[in-house]
Design a protein around this motif. Structure first.
Motif, PDB file in Angstrom:
ATOM      1  N   ALA A 179       4.077 -12.708  -8.566  1.00 45.89           N
ATOM      2  CA  ALA A 179       4.513 -12.774  -7.168  1.00 45.89           C
ATOM      3  C   ALA A 179       6.001 -13.061  -7.126  1.00 45.89           C
ATOM      4  CB  ALA A 179       3.731 -13.846  -6.421  1.00 45.89           C
ATOM      5  N   GLU A 180       6.800 -12.069  -7.566  1.00 51.12           N
ATOM      6  CA  GLU A 180       8.228 -12.357  -7.694  1.00 51.12           C
ATOM      7  C   GLU A 180       8.905 -12.572  -6.339  1.00 51.12           C
ATOM      8  OE1 GLU A 180       6.941  -9.491  -8.648  1.00 51.12           O
ATOM      9  OE2 GLU A 180       7.927  -7.925  -7.503  1.00 51.12           O
ATOM     10  N   PHE A 181       8.356 -11.943  -5.290  1.00 51.31           N
ATOM     11  CA  PHE A 181       8.982 -12.127  -3.980  1.00 51.31           C
ATOM     12  C   PHE A 181       8.846 -13.571  -3.516  1.00 51.31           C
ATOM     13  CE2 PHE A 181       8.878 -12.025   0.677  1.00 51.31           C
ATOM     14  CZ  PHE A 181      10.128 -11.490   0.901  1.00 51.31           C
TER      15      PHE A 181
ATOM     16  N   PRO B  72      -0.610  -2.471  -4.354  1.00 57.83           N
ATOM     17  CA  PRO B  72      -1.016  -1.091  -4.649  1.00 57.83           C
ATOM     18  C   PRO B  72      -0.338  -0.606  -5.931  1.00 57.83           C
ATOM     19  CG  PRO B  72      -0.359  -1.316  -2.356  1.00 57.83           C
ATOM     20  CD  PRO B  72      -0.022  -2.603  -3.025  1.00 57.83           C
ATOM     21  N   VAL B  73      -0.983   0.326  -6.589  1.00 61.41           N
ATOM     22  CA  VAL B  73      -0.471   0.798  -7.879  1.00 61.41           C
ATOM     23  C   VAL B  73       0.892   1.463  -7.679  1.00 61.41           C
ATOM     24  CG1 VAL B  73      -1.008   2.226  -9.892  1.00 61.41           C
ATOM     25  CG2 VAL B  73      -2.854   1.179  -8.572  1.00 61.41           C
TER      26      VAL B  73
ATOM     27  N   GLU C  74       8.147  -4.592  -2.307  1.00 63.31           N
ATOM     28  CA  GLU C  74       8.015  -3.354  -1.550  1.00 63.31           C
ATOM     29  C   GLU C  74       6.702  -3.349  -0.773  1.00 63.31           C
ATOM     30  OE1 GLU C  74       8.310   0.059  -4.003  1.00 63.31           O
ATOM     31  OE2 GLU C  74       8.223   1.457  -2.322  1.00 63.31           O
ATOM     32  N   ALA C  75       5.620  -3.817  -1.434  1.00 60.80           N
ATOM     33  CA  ALA C  75       4.313  -3.823  -0.774  1.00 60.80           C
ATOM     34  C   ALA C  75       4.338  -4.737   0.445  1.00 60.80           C
ATOM     35  CB  ALA C  75       3.248  -4.280  -1.753  1.00 60.80           C
TER      36      ALA C  75
ATOM     37  N   ILE D 202       3.987  -3.616   4.631  1.00 64.39           N
ATOM     38  CA  ILE D 202       2.999  -4.075   5.607  1.00 64.39           C
ATOM     39  C   ILE D 202       3.680  -4.883   6.715  1.00 64.39           C
ATOM     40  CG2 ILE D 202       2.312  -6.234   4.481  1.00 64.39           C
ATOM     41  CD1 ILE D 202      -0.599  -5.197   5.113  1.00 64.39           C
ATOM     42  N   LEU D 203       4.735  -5.605   6.347  1.00 64.64           N
ATOM     43  CA  LEU D 203       5.400  -6.469   7.335  1.00 64.64           C
ATOM     44  C   LEU D 203       6.122  -5.639   8.388  1.00 64.64           C
ATOM     45  CD1 LEU D 203       5.703  -9.478   7.727  1.00 64.64           C
ATOM     46  CD2 LEU D 203       7.850  -9.374   6.525  1.00 64.64           C
ATOM     47  N   TYR D 204       6.707  -4.525   7.993  1.00 62.57           N
ATOM     48  CA  TYR D 204       7.491  -3.733   8.937  1.00 62.57           C
ATOM     49  C   TYR D 204       6.682  -2.627   9.595  1.00 62.57           C
ATOM     50  CZ  TYR D 204      11.533  -6.159   7.203  1.00 62.57           C
ATOM     51  OH  TYR D 204      12.426  -7.132   6.884  1.00 62.57           O
TER      52      TYR D 204
END
Lengths: 482, 201
Positions: free
Chosen positions: B50-52, B127-128, B134-135, B139-141
């Motif tokens: 979970a680098e973010f 997702p792969v 990015e994932a 979803i956030l935007y």
């Protein structure tokens, strides 16, 4: 979600978007032009609210879901949005003169009211726990700042701080409830929660979540036992802010309350009925009894407002379209009555200071007969004397309660109205049968005089033409029971 | 193997520095240990993929919250020895409450049933072919764009509120006026005087 979908979703929420963009633009205008233009910005905010109302009226009919079902636009929402917008516009207009006299006219004031209104519109259209919370926080945060707006007086700062701390507590309870509801139903969306409850009933965890959620919401409408902040905050805040608190935010919170109990928790009516009935009865009793000993008119209005919220909650307990219709009519009439009353409270000034002692109204009928008669009409309406509007508000609610076989609730409502009549009548007695106190500093200004005359006219002549409001409230109430 | 070693190192340091946060005598040291705890927790997030979240932890908690704590601790003159007096007297009841909470947690985990879907989701957090950041952004935007914007409005109100309640325009403060500075010409600023030899001005 594609771009096209996003565009469609955004268009169904044109009122919110218009208000948000307009508020940000006016914020820029205010920052660059400074406090000298605060009155211009107030008028611009009123115009912006009018534009928003125009978008609400011209927006599509029917029930539209947007943003993955997170927000909903339906006739109920439109009715409540218009009421909230009217409340905010009234509060802004009546603040003009007071803020000028108190040297509080700063351009942030109308903007904070507008941003709080944006929060209220979001609350009214919430169809998701996350949206509910964000709308509520946007509204509350602006209200905390407004309560402390007269930052150089101790009472206002105290009111802001008290409201902030207790509001944070209630938000905490609400969030705790929301997280339990999410945990036990697996969704934050109101429709999914409703279908989960419909399929598998109420579990204990969900029940606890519901209780916490309702506690958080009851705090926002200052229903007993979550009312303790209201008298202090009402008393300490600058009077136009108090007038605002008594109107639009309560209406938005009631709308959210209605959405929650008749949306996701429609299937748990048996469970929430007991909670609603209890807070309704205790609010009515406390509102009627505790106000008797008050000598400060703003504290009195706080208790009066607690009592009125109790009456509105009877309509919830009836759990029928007629009950909700009663609540909606009641709220509109309540808004008109309190707006007029606060205009008179703001007139109470002497030596450049606002005065708040009820005794200062003594003999107003000799000093300023017009205001005295208009205020007397409003007081009779607050008691619920026919044929004034206040009577009809109670009439629709009590009728719904009797239809739902809640005779005891209607009886308690009637008895507490009679007890509550004492302190309203006391004000009338002071104005007409006591030796005149010293003159107030100056008569009503033009805008406030128009507001007072308008609200009294509404209260007086509602009986002549009740059909538009009653019909609109009926359509709105029915849309809540899909 | 390497990941396991890293996990044990990071988690040991996290726990130890967390203990030091509450037991250090000097409050400034406490805050510094808090920062160490945050850094090690961020490292644990990186190990989880979970680098973010890891970067957010450093930016938000270390960059803003901990620094704010440090300011408060250094600027306010709080007698922490005074605050800590009676620590031993309250220890039994504190320990009792801690034990109760721990018992409740055990109780919950006893009855916890893990949804079969959750195991699948945990194995594939994103997702792969897409990074964590990015994932989240996707979803956030999109799905949550309205919520994201509302949160922005809440922050705007918070900012306006802070300014309304605290900013005061003091009179007599000399502010920099850039346009006035730039508009100055040598003619306005410099005066040439003829000085006679042997005389002052």
């Amino acid at each position: 979600m594609t771009d096209v979908q996003l565009y469609i979703d955004a268009t169904s929420f044109a009122p919110e978007l218009a208000l948000a963009i307009g508020a940000m633009m006016l914020l820029l205008v205010g920052v660059f032009s400074g406090d000298r233009f605060s009155e211009t910005i107030t008028w611009a905010c009123v115009a912006l609210i009018g534009l928003t109302a125009f978008f609400v009226v011209t927006g599509g009919a029917g029930r539209v879901l947007a943003f993955n079902g997170g927000m909903v636009a339906d006739p109920f929402g439109r009715f409540m949005k218009l009421t909230v917008l009217a409340g905010s516009a009234l509060a802004l207009l009546m603040s003009l003169e007071f803020l000028r006299d108190e040297k509080l006219a700063r351009f942030e004031y109308p903007l904070l009211v507008t941003l709080a209104t944006l929060g209220m519109l979001i609350m009214v259209s919430a169809n998701d726990l996350i949206v509910l919370y964000l709308g509520l926080e946007l509204q509350s945060l602006a209200l905390y700042v407004l309560a402390a707006f007269a930052r150089d007086t101790v009472r206002s700062s105290e009111a802001g701080l008290k409201y902030f701390v207790l509001g944070a507590l209630s938000s905490g309870m609400l969030l705790y409830g929301a997280s339990l509801i999410y945990g036990f139903t697996g969704s934050t969306n109101f429709d999914s929660i409703a279908s989960t409850i419909g399929a598998s009933g109420m579990s204990v965890g969900l029940m606890i979540g519901l209780v916490f959620l309702l506690a958080g919401l009851a705090f926002k409408i200052s229903a007993v036992p979550f009312h303790m902040w209201a008298p202090d905050v009402y008393e300490g805040s600058p009077t136009p802010v108090t007038a605002f608190f008594a109107g639009a935010p309560k209406i938005a919170a009631i709308a959210l309350f209605l959405r929650v109990v008749f949306g996701p928790f429609a299937g748990a009516q048996h469970q929430w009925f007991q909670i609603i009935a209890l807070i309704s009865v205790s609010s009515m009793i406390l509102g009627a009894v505790a106000a008797i000993g008050q000598s400060n008119i703003k504290r009195l209005m706080a208790y009066s407002s607690i009592g009125h919220m109790g009456y509105a909650l009877i309509g919830f307990a009836a759990a029928s379209p007629a009950g909700v219709q009663g609540v909606l009519i009641y709220l509109v009439i309540y808004l008109a009555m309190t707006a007029g009353t606060f205009v008179v409270i703001m007139m109470m000034r002497r030596n450049g200071q606002p005065i708040e002692d009820i005794a200062e109204l003594s003999g107003l009928s000799e000093r300023d007969p017009t205001s005295a008669y208009l205020l007397a009409i409003l007081m009779f309406s607050l008691i619920g004397i026919p044929p004034l509007a206040g009577f009809w508000g109670k009439w629709f609610i009590f009728l719904a309660a009797i239809d739902a076989k809640l005779y005891w609730l209607a009886v308690i409502g009637f008895v507490t109205s009679v007890i509550g009549a004492y302190y309203y009548l006391n004000i009338i007695r002071l104005m007409f049968f006591e030796a005149p106190a010293q003159e107030f500093e100056k008569p009503l200004g033009t805008v406030n005089a128009i507001l007072l005359a308008g609200s009294t006219a509404f209260v007086l002549f509602f009986v002549v033409l009740p059909a538009p409001l009653v019909a609109a409230a009926q359509v709105a109430a029915q849309s809540l029971f899909k | 193997m390497l990941a396991a070693i890293a996990f044990y190192v990071f988690s040991t340091v996290t726990v130890l520095s967390a203990v030091m946060v509450v037991s250090a005598r000097n409050p400034v040291h406490s805050v510094l240990f808090l920062i160490l705890t945050f850094f090690n927790s961020a490292a644990l997030f990186v190990l989880l993929g979970a680098e973010f979240l890891a970067m957010m932890l450093i930016v938000v908690y270390v960059g803003a919250v901990a620094v704010l704590f440090l300011f408060v601790v250094m600027m306010l003159d709080i007698d922490f020895a005074q605050l800590r007096r009676g620590f031993l007297a309250y220890l039994p009841i504190g320990a009792l409450i801690g034990l109760l909470l721990f018992g409740e947690l055990v109780f919950i985990s006893w009855y916890w049933t893990v949804s079969p879907d959750a195991v699948g989701h945990a194995g594939n957090p994103t997702p792969v072919g897409m990074t964590n950041t990015e994932a989240l952004g996707r979803i956030l935007y999109t799905n949550y764009v309205h919520v994201f914007q509302m949160a922005g409005m809440v922050l705007l109100v918070a900012m306006i509120g802070a300014i309304v309640l605290t900013l005061r325009h003091r009179v007599g403060v000399r502010r920099q006026n850039v346009s006035a500075q730039l508009a100055r010409t040598p003619a306005q600023a410099v005066e040439l005087r003829k000085v006679q030899p042997g005389e002052g001005l």
